[in-house]
Design a protein around this motif. Structure first.
Motif, PDB file in Angstrom:
ATOM      1  N   UNK A 263       0.787  -1.271  -0.017  1.00  0.00           N
ATOM      2  CA  UNK A 263       0.032  -0.080   0.124  1.00  0.00           C
ATOM      3  C   UNK A 263       0.863   1.236  -0.003  1.00  0.00           C
ATOM      4  N   UNK A 264       0.680   2.078  -0.862  1.00  0.00           N
ATOM      5  CA  UNK A 264       1.199   3.613  -1.046  1.00  0.00           C
ATOM      6  C   UNK A 264       0.892   4.353   0.058  1.00  0.00           C
ATOM      7  N   UNK A 265       1.977   4.805   0.806  1.00  0.00           N
ATOM      8  CA  UNK A 265       1.745   5.376   2.251  1.00  0.00           C
ATOM      9  C   UNK A 265       1.207   6.961   1.852  1.00  0.00           C
ATOM     10  N   UNK A 266       1.680   7.477   0.634  1.00  0.00           N
ATOM     11  CA  UNK A 266       1.209   8.927   0.054  1.00  0.00           C
ATOM     12  C   UNK A 266      -0.313   8.872  -0.181  1.00  0.00           C
ATOM     13  N   UNK A 267      -0.506   7.912  -1.066  1.00  0.00           N
ATOM     14  CA  UNK A 267      -2.038   7.808  -1.268  1.00  0.00           C
ATOM     15  C   UNK A 267      -2.920   7.625   0.020  1.00  0.00           C
ATOM     16  N   UNK A 268      -2.423   6.631   1.104  1.00  0.00           N
ATOM     17  CA  UNK A 268      -3.172   6.601   2.141  1.00  0.00           C
ATOM     18  C   UNK A 268      -3.455   7.986   2.934  1.00  0.00           C
ATOM     19  N   UNK A 269      -2.530   8.854   2.994  1.00  0.00           N
ATOM     20  CA  UNK A 269      -2.557   9.961   3.395  1.00  0.00           C
ATOM     21  C   UNK A 269      -3.449  11.101   2.951  1.00  0.00           C
ATOM     22  N   UNK A 270      -3.373  11.089   1.449  1.00  0.00           N
ATOM     23  CA  UNK A 270      -4.470  11.633   0.483  1.00  0.00           C
ATOM     24  C   UNK A 270      -5.826  11.315   0.714  1.00  0.00           C
ATOM     25  N   UNK A 271      -5.965  10.113   0.997  1.00  0.00           N
ATOM     26  CA  UNK A 271      -7.351   9.628   1.198  1.00  0.00           C
ATOM     27  C   UNK A 271      -7.888  10.216   2.655  1.00  0.00           C
ATOM     28  N   UNK A 272      -7.021   9.940   3.656  1.00  0.00           N
ATOM     29  CA  UNK A 272      -7.393  10.271   5.005  1.00  0.00           C
ATOM     30  C   UNK A 272      -7.817  11.747   5.128  1.00  0.00           C
ATOM     31  N   UNK A 273      -7.123  12.563   4.495  1.00  0.00           N
ATOM     32  CA  UNK A 273      -7.326  14.083   4.431  1.00  0.00           C
ATOM     33  C   UNK A 273      -8.768  14.175   3.852  1.00  0.00           C
ATOM     34  N   UNK A 274      -8.958  13.566   2.712  1.00  0.00           N
ATOM     35  CA  UNK A 274     -10.250  13.795   2.053  1.00  0.00           C
ATOM     36  C   UNK A 274     -11.565  13.410   2.832  1.00  0.00           C
ATOM     37  N   UNK A 275     -11.429  12.118   3.529  1.00  0.00           N
ATOM     38  CA  UNK A 275     -12.561  11.620   4.250  1.00  0.00           C
ATOM     39  C   UNK A 275     -12.825  12.302   5.584  1.00  0.00           C
ATOM     40  N   UNK A 276     -11.546  12.663   6.105  1.00  0.00           N
ATOM     41  CA  UNK A 276     -11.713  13.388   7.545  1.00  0.00           C
ATOM     42  C   UNK A 276     -12.253  14.990   7.412  1.00  0.00           C
ATOM     43  N   UNK A 277     -12.088  15.571   6.074  1.00  0.00           N
ATOM     44  CA  UNK A 277     -12.529  16.724   5.947  1.00  0.00           C
ATOM     45  C   UNK A 277     -13.803  16.914   5.378  1.00  0.00           C
TER      46      UNK A 277
END
Length: 288
Positions: free
Chosen positions: A119-133
């Motif tokens: 799993x790509x960690x950069x993509x994980x962070x991108x998704x997390x920011x979008x969902x939380x926001x």
């Protein structure tokens, strides 16, 4: 293709040659099928030979036709093939598709972008920011599901990858209007609902296959994207693609979903999976 969700991952495009055509496809009930979903409506003696591509708890679970297996192997030499599934990483890991292992795969409906199996960690962070926001919390959604589901028809309640929730239900016993009420409730909180077979998914709206596939297209330099899927959770992927196909079964077929660049196939069951791969191969050979 549409842009990735909220923010650009910092990883650079993959070095080397370009990939003119990218093929992104849902798996279950699009390319691969359980025994119950095969749709073999011909005499037994005329049934296609099948290849098992998934074993679960020492039992065969998912299949495609041998012809489809050959088409998929050929496709991998003509395009970048990207499985795009709502399955978790663990569930996806059980599948052994014919041909070389795909370098990229989309799991958890876009929540994880796998690169060479990781799993790509950069993509994980991108998704997390979008969902939380943009969305209500998973805890709030899960609490609502537990409070409103009836044990008379609820078989299991699960969380996938700490990203979304789903129920396994006795579909015939679902009360009229319950799914519609849940859909309205979830929509007000930034979540979507999809009923696929016995599984009812509740997924944050920013969590999409199309966003993850757009990121793969960016990294590979793909100039055209082909896609296929059967469920409402695949609609965003089909809409974002340059050309798409849906089978004659599934949620999209049931509601008559269409788009100008998406072909609605007549084939159902495992025969649809074979036809989708035939269309993929032809379009890839033609340059998309």
């Amino acid at each position: 293709m549409s842009a990735p969700v909220a923010g650009d991952p910092v990883s650079a495009p993959v070095a080397g040659g370009t990939a003119p055509v990218l093929v992104a496809s849902d798996l279950d009930r699009t390319l691969i099928y359980s025994a119950a979903a095969l749709g073999l409506d011909m005499p037994d003696a005329r049934a296609p030979r099948l290849l098992c591509v998934e074993v679960y708890q020492a039992k065969p679970l998912s299949y495609l036709t041998e012809t489809a297996a050959g088409l998929l192997t050929e496709l991998a030499s003509a395009a970048t093939f990207v499985p795009a599934t709502t399955r978790t990483r663990e569930q996806f890991g059980r599948i052994r598709l014919p041909g070389p292992p795909p370098r990229y795969a989309v799991c958890a409906n876009g929540g994880h972008l796998l690169v060479d199996g990781e799993s790509d960690p950069d993509w994980q962070r991108t998704v997390d920011r979008a969902v939380r926001g943009e969305c209500a919390s998973l805890a709030e959604v899960r609490a609502h599901l537990v409070a409103t589901a009836d044990p008379a028809w609820l078989l299991k309640e699960r969380v996938a990858e700490d990203l979304f929730a789903y129920l396994v239900v006795e579909r015939a016993l679902l009360p009229d209007g319950w799914v519609a009420e849940l859909t309205d409730w979830a929509d007000q909180r930034g979540w979507g609902v999809s009923l696929q077979g016995r599984k009812l998914y509740v997924v944050p709206r920013p969590l999409t296959k199309s966003a993850a596939v757009a990121e793969v297209a960016r990294r590979t330099g793909a100039r055209r994207v082909l896609a296929a899927g059967d469920a409402l959770l695949d609609a965003d992927l089909l809409l974002a693609a340059d050309q798409g196909w849906r089978p004659g079964h599934g949620e999209l077929a049931a509601v008559g979903w269409s788009a100008p660049h998406v072909s609605a196939l007549a084939e159902r069951g495992v025969a649809a999976g074979e036809e989708i791969l035939r269309q993929f191969r032809k379009a890839a050979a033609d340059g998309g």
